[in-house]
Design an enzyme around this catalytic site. Structure first.
Site, PDB file in Angstrom:
ATOM      1  NE  ARG A  78      -3.182  -0.180   3.040  1.00  0.00           N
ATOM      2  CZ  ARG A  78      -2.591  -0.050   4.241  1.00  0.00           C
ATOM      3  NH1 ARG A  78      -2.038   1.087   4.576  1.00  0.00           N
ATOM      4  NH2 ARG A  78      -2.581  -1.056   5.102  1.00  0.00           N
ATOM      5  CE1 TYR A 131     -15.478  11.351 -16.463  1.00  0.00           C
ATOM      6  CE2 TYR A 131     -15.330  11.185 -14.079  1.00  0.00           C
ATOM      7  CZ  TYR A 131     -15.516  10.601 -15.312  1.00  0.00           C
ATOM      8  OH  TYR A 131     -15.735   9.243 -15.397  1.00  0.00           O
ATOM      9  CG  ASP A 204      -9.137  15.687 -15.367  1.00  0.00           C
ATOM     10  OD1 ASP A 204      -8.447  15.166 -16.256  1.00  0.00           O
ATOM     11  OD2 ASP A 204     -10.111  15.123 -14.836  1.00  0.00           O
ATOM     12  CE  LYS A 229     -11.619   7.531 -18.833  1.00  0.00           C
ATOM     13  NZ  LYS A 229     -11.981   8.825 -18.255  1.00  0.00           N
TER      14      LYS A 229
HETATM   15  C1  PLP Z   1     -12.506   9.246 -17.057  1.00  0.00           C
HETATM   16  C2  PLP Z   1     -12.200  10.560 -16.502  1.00  0.00           C
HETATM   17  C3  PLP Z   1     -12.017  10.746 -15.123  1.00  0.00           C
HETATM   18  C4  PLP Z   1     -12.181   9.629 -14.137  1.00  0.00           C
HETATM   19  O1  PLP Z   1     -11.214   8.643 -14.303  1.00  0.00           O
HETATM   20  P1  PLP Z   1     -11.427   7.105 -13.904  1.00  0.00           P
HETATM   21  O2  PLP Z   1     -10.123   6.481 -14.225  1.00  0.00           O
HETATM   22  O3  PLP Z   1     -12.573   6.589 -14.717  1.00  0.00           O
HETATM   23  O4  PLP Z   1     -11.748   7.098 -12.441  1.00  0.00           O
HETATM   24  C5  PLP Z   1     -11.694  12.005 -14.675  1.00  0.00           C
HETATM   25  N1  PLP Z   1     -11.568  13.049 -15.516  1.00  0.00           N
HETATM   26  C6  PLP Z   1     -11.743  12.918 -16.838  1.00  0.00           C
HETATM   27  C7  PLP Z   1     -11.592  14.099 -17.716  1.00  0.00           C
HETATM   28  C8  PLP Z   1     -12.058  11.675 -17.378  1.00  0.00           C
HETATM   29  O5  PLP Z   1     -12.242  11.546 -18.690  1.00  0.00           O
END
Ligand code: PLP
Length: 413
Positions: A78, A131, A204, A229
């Site tokens: 962890r 998001y 982000d 992604k």
């Molecule tokens: C998918 C996404 C998230 C969340 O990510 P996860 O890996 O699904 O928890 C946050 N911000 C954006 C812009 C995203 O496309």
């Protein structure tokens, strides 16, 4: 004897490939942050599929607890694992940060930053068109903890500055490009507001990747990615990452050790492997998305296209100044009802219908159905989600095949 064998890299400084050696992004993607010498002379990063790490005897344990073991010594899964560290160093090298810390998902990364940093009675500013779960987290869960959120319109920096509550505002949270309208934030302006008011700024950057935009270079304090992604890139794992200054990231790693939202070694391995082709994949996706956007913009069945690489996009000028490419997601409005739009989506043969984005397979979705079906048409309209809106995340298939697929699918409406 055993001691010798079990301490392969202990006390030996890591000879890591430095990003400064290779300023260009593809070389960084392949070699950035990588230890040149690995156990047993392996070329690739081993998967350390272990929950814990052992100590030969009490003397070795004492060496560790007294901080004399060196950087390569781990204790418990962890808190850290060498496979995770390899992925973290590579992402830090790609984004130009001191350090990076991995989480079990993008949402775990975002929520951990805010939970670990914000005391009760503080306040954050967030831009709209972000998001959905990030906004839900702050407006529901942070609110319960006595942390308030002001949501300001994307692109309105006067409103952002006006929303600051001196002494209380601790974070400005934004995204660039956004989902689904691909709005691009002026990172220099946000960083400047943050500096003047001593407020931490976080972007982000999931849709951009370090290939297309490196927010830290524009003065932003923290970059977060859903590594699910583009970074991992193969639609096969969930992970998240935060990149920034060493001290903050180490504090966040300590918080992860308490919160427990750690990514497992197999996924960290797959992520690091995926990162090596990041620049190749993203450049192909940029090129296809640009071609798709240009094709759709002049198509008679299309009402409107949202893509920052088009001069018609409201943030085209900022995107040109700030980004090296405009990304692999194109959003567009079909001339038709929700049902007609669905008929077009169903007629597409290459993309899968699925949420998510950024992988090698093209994915297509109608946000009104997949993300906002629980809302009434009026609520969707208030959020700016039209029934005829389609979000298309292009994969790495051949551009011509994707264009032909769009052409044939548009004949059904
Ligand atoms: C998918 C996404 C998230 C969340 O990510 P996860 O890996 O699904 O928890 C946050 N911000 C954006 C812009 C995203 O496309």
């Amino acid at each position: 004897m055993l001691t010798q064998r079990s301490t392969i890299s202990r006390n030996r400084p890591l000879t890591v490939f430095e990003a400064s050696t290779a300023p260009r992004i593809s070389t960084r993607a392949v070699h950035g942050g990588t230890e040149r010498r690995k156990p047993h002379h392996a070329l690739t990063t081993p998967v350390y599929q272990t929950a814990t790490f052992t100590f030969a005897d009490t003397a070795e344990l004492l060496e560790y607890v007294e901080g004399r073991s060196g950087p390569a010594r781990e204790e418990y899964g962890r808190y850290g694992n060498p496979t995770l560290s390899a992925a973290e160093r590579k992402i830090a090298a790609l984004d130009g940060g001191d350090d990076a810390v991995l989480f079990a998902s993008g949402m775990a990364a975002i929520t951990s930053v805010l939970l670990a940093s914000l005391p009760t009675g503080t306040h954050i500013i967030m831009t709209d068109d972000c998001y959905r779960r990030t906004r839900q987290f702050s407006e529901t869960y942070l609110r319960r903890l006595g942390i308030e959120t002001s949501v300001v319109p994307m692109g309105d920096y006067e409103a952002m500055e006006a929303a600051i509550q001196p002494g209380k505002t601790r974070f400005i949270v934004s995204e660039s490009p956004t989902n689904p309208y691909l709005r691009v934030a002026d990172l220099e302006r946000i960083a400047d507001i943050g500096r003047r008011y001593r407020i931490r700024t976080m972007i982000d950057s999931t849709f951009a990747t370090p290939v297309n935009q490196r927010a830290l270079e524009w003065g932003i304090d923290l970059v977060v990615h859903s590594a699910t992604k583009y970074l991992a890139g193969h639609n096969d794992l969930l992970a998240g990452v935060v990149v920034g200054k060493g001290g903050f990231i180490q504090a966040l790693r300590d918080a992860r050790g308490v919160f427990g939202s750690v990514v497992d070694p197999q996924n960290a391995f797959l992520l690091e492997r995926g990162l090596k082709t990041l620049a190749l994949r993203v450049r192909q996706q940029n090129a296809t998305a640009q071609a798709v956007a240009e094709f759709l913009e002049v198509h008679s069945k299309i009402e409107r296209v949202w893509y920052p690489g088009l001069p018609s996009h409201p943030d085209h000028a900022i995107a040109v100044a700030q980004m090296n490419g405009f990304g692999g997601v194109v959003s567009f409005e079909v001339k038709g009802t929700r049902e007609e739009t669905s008929r077009f989506v169903d007629a597409m043969r290459i993309p899968y219908i699925a949420p998510s984005l950024g992988g090698v397979e093209s994915l297509i979705e109608q946000p009104a159905i997949i993300s906002y079906y629980d809302k009434s048409p009026e609520e969707r309209a208030a959020l700016g989600i039209k029934d005829n809106l389609v979000r298309f995340s292009v994969g790495i298939e051949d551009t011509e095949d994707i264009l032909s697929d769009l052409e044939q699918a548009l004949t059904v409406i």
